[in-house]
Design a protein around this motif. Structure first.
Motif, mmCIF file in Angstrom:
data_model
loop_
_atom_site.group_PDB
_atom_site.id
_atom_site.type_symbol
_atom_site.label_atom_id
_atom_site.label_comp_id
_atom_site.label_asym_id
_atom_site.label_seq_id
_atom_site.Cartn_x
_atom_site.Cartn_y
_atom_site.Cartn_z
ATOM 1 N N LEU A 41 6.313 11.944 -35.820
ATOM 2 C CA LEU A 41 5.331 10.867 -35.724
ATOM 3 C C LEU A 41 4.449 10.908 -36.957
ATOM 4 N N LYS A 42 4.079 9.734 -37.443
ATOM 5 C CA LYS A 42 3.195 9.678 -38.603
ATOM 6 C C LYS A 42 1.821 9.215 -38.148
ATOM 7 N N GLY A 43 0.826 10.009 -38.494
ATOM 8 C CA GLY A 43 -0.570 9.665 -38.282
ATOM 9 C C GLY A 43 -1.242 9.867 -39.620
ATOM 10 N N GLU A 44 -2.003 10.946 -39.729
ATOM 11 C CA GLU A 44 -2.569 11.316 -41.032
ATOM 12 C C GLU A 44 -1.527 12.023 -41.877
ATOM 13 N N GLY A 45 -0.519 12.536 -41.239
ATOM 14 C CA GLY A 45 0.630 13.164 -41.872
ATOM 15 C C GLY A 45 1.746 13.127 -40.846
ATOM 16 N N TRP A 46 2.889 13.696 -41.169
ATOM 17 C CA TRP A 46 3.991 13.740 -40.211
ATOM 18 C C TRP A 46 3.825 14.924 -39.293
ATOM 19 N N LYS A 47 4.125 14.736 -38.019
ATOM 20 C CA LYS A 47 3.989 15.810 -37.034
ATOM 21 C C LYS A 47 4.926 15.542 -35.870
ATOM 22 N N ASP A 119 -2.094 4.498 -30.404
ATOM 23 C CA ASP A 119 -3.475 4.737 -30.829
ATOM 24 C C ASP A 119 -3.564 5.875 -31.841
ATOM 25 N N GLU A 120 -2.567 6.783 -31.810
ATOM 26 C CA GLU A 120 -2.611 7.982 -32.647
ATOM 27 C C GLU A 120 -1.565 8.002 -33.753
ATOM 28 N N THR A 121 -0.620 7.069 -33.732
ATOM 29 C CA THR A 121 0.473 7.120 -34.703
ATOM 30 C C THR A 121 0.750 5.744 -35.299
ATOM 31 N N THR A 122 1.336 5.750 -36.501
ATOM 32 C CA THR A 122 1.669 4.494 -37.174
ATOM 33 C C THR A 122 3.174 4.335 -37.384
ATOM 34 N N GLU A 123 3.939 5.383 -37.118
ATOM 35 C CA GLU A 123 5.382 5.325 -37.302
ATOM 36 C C GLU A 123 6.005 6.462 -36.506
ATOM 37 N N ALA A 124 7.244 6.267 -36.054
ATOM 38 C CA ALA A 124 7.993 7.305 -35.344
ATOM 39 C C ALA A 124 9.442 7.215 -35.771
ATOM 40 N N LYS A 125 10.048 8.378 -36.061
ATOM 41 C CA LYS A 125 11.470 8.365 -36.404
ATOM 42 C C LYS A 125 12.082 9.734 -36.160
ATOM 43 N N PHE A 126 13.377 9.700 -35.873
ATOM 44 C CA PHE A 126 14.144 10.919 -35.676
ATOM 45 C C PHE A 126 14.730 11.337 -37.017
ATOM 46 N N LEU A 127 14.574 12.630 -37.343
ATOM 47 C CA LEU A 127 15.092 13.180 -38.592
ATOM 48 C C LEU A 127 15.949 14.404 -38.296
ATOM 49 N N HIS A 128 16.966 14.611 -39.116
ATOM 50 C CA HIS A 128 17.799 15.801 -38.996
ATOM 51 C C HIS A 128 16.905 17.030 -39.135
ATOM 52 N N ILE A 129 17.234 18.081 -38.426
ATOM 53 C CA ILE A 129 16.389 19.286 -38.404
ATOM 54 C C ILE A 129 16.166 19.875 -39.797
ATOM 55 N N ASP A 130 17.072 19.613 -40.734
ATOM 56 C CA ASP A 130 16.898 20.133 -42.089
ATOM 57 C C ASP A 130 16.144 19.178 -43.008
ATOM 58 N N GLU A 131 15.858 17.956 -42.542
ATOM 59 C CA GLU A 131 15.017 17.047 -43.319
ATOM 60 C C GLU A 131 13.578 17.484 -43.141
#
Length: 161
Positions: A41-47, A119-131
């Motif tokens: 999830l992206k907010g102030e950074g990716w988490k 309310d807390e995020t601006t983007e969501a995406k699934f990434l490979h575990i090594d990304e």
């Protein structure tokens, strides 16, 4: 509908103790899709979905609430794979100090439609575990590396650190 930080247990406690160190039980959720990619999830950074416990709430209820607030998804089942308590005191961007007390869950089954903005995020995406998504400063958290190493090596025994 998420709780405003000022109205949360930690928000109220912070008003009393100001920037003094706190131990705050919290959760982090690893949610994977059918290909094994991890939800970020992206907010102030990716988490990954994460958050702290509210007064009167179980840690499993915290997991379900935080995942719902940040992703729109409902946790059906999850496995506790690690508990982290050994990190030194960290200071957030507001000058508040915390000692980590984090319960890491692997969400085994979930339902619903992923929200890409909350309310807390601006983007969501699934990434490979090594990304490795990085924050705006080009930083990939040391703790994320530890989480992924623990996820890869998890063999059914709880990891305590």
């Amino acid at each position: 509908m998420s709780i405003r930080w000022e109205d949360s247990y930690i928000g109220k406690l912070r008003r009393l103790v100001e920037h003094h160190p706190l131990i705050v039980p919290s959760i982090r959720a690893i949610i994977q899709d059918e290909q094994g990619r991890v939800l970020f999830l992206k907010g102030e950074g990716w988490k990954m979905p994460a958050g702290s416990i509210e007064l009167g709430e179980s840690i499993y209820d915290t997991l379900k609430r935080e995942v719902k607030e940040e992703t729109g998804l409902d946790v059906i089942s999850a496995t506790l794979i690690a508990i982290y308590t050994s990190k030194p005191i960290i200071t957030n961007r507001f000058g508040d100090q915390y000692q980590m007390f984090e319960f890491l869950f692997r969400v085994d089954e979930w339902s619903g439609t992923l929200l890409t903005e909350t309310d807390e995020t601006t983007e969501a995406k699934f990434l490979h575990i090594d990304e490795r998504p990085v924050d705006r400063n080009g930083y990939w958290g040391e703790h994320f590396t530890e989480i992924f190493e623990d996820l890869k090596s998890y063999n059914g025994c709880l990891i305590l650190k």
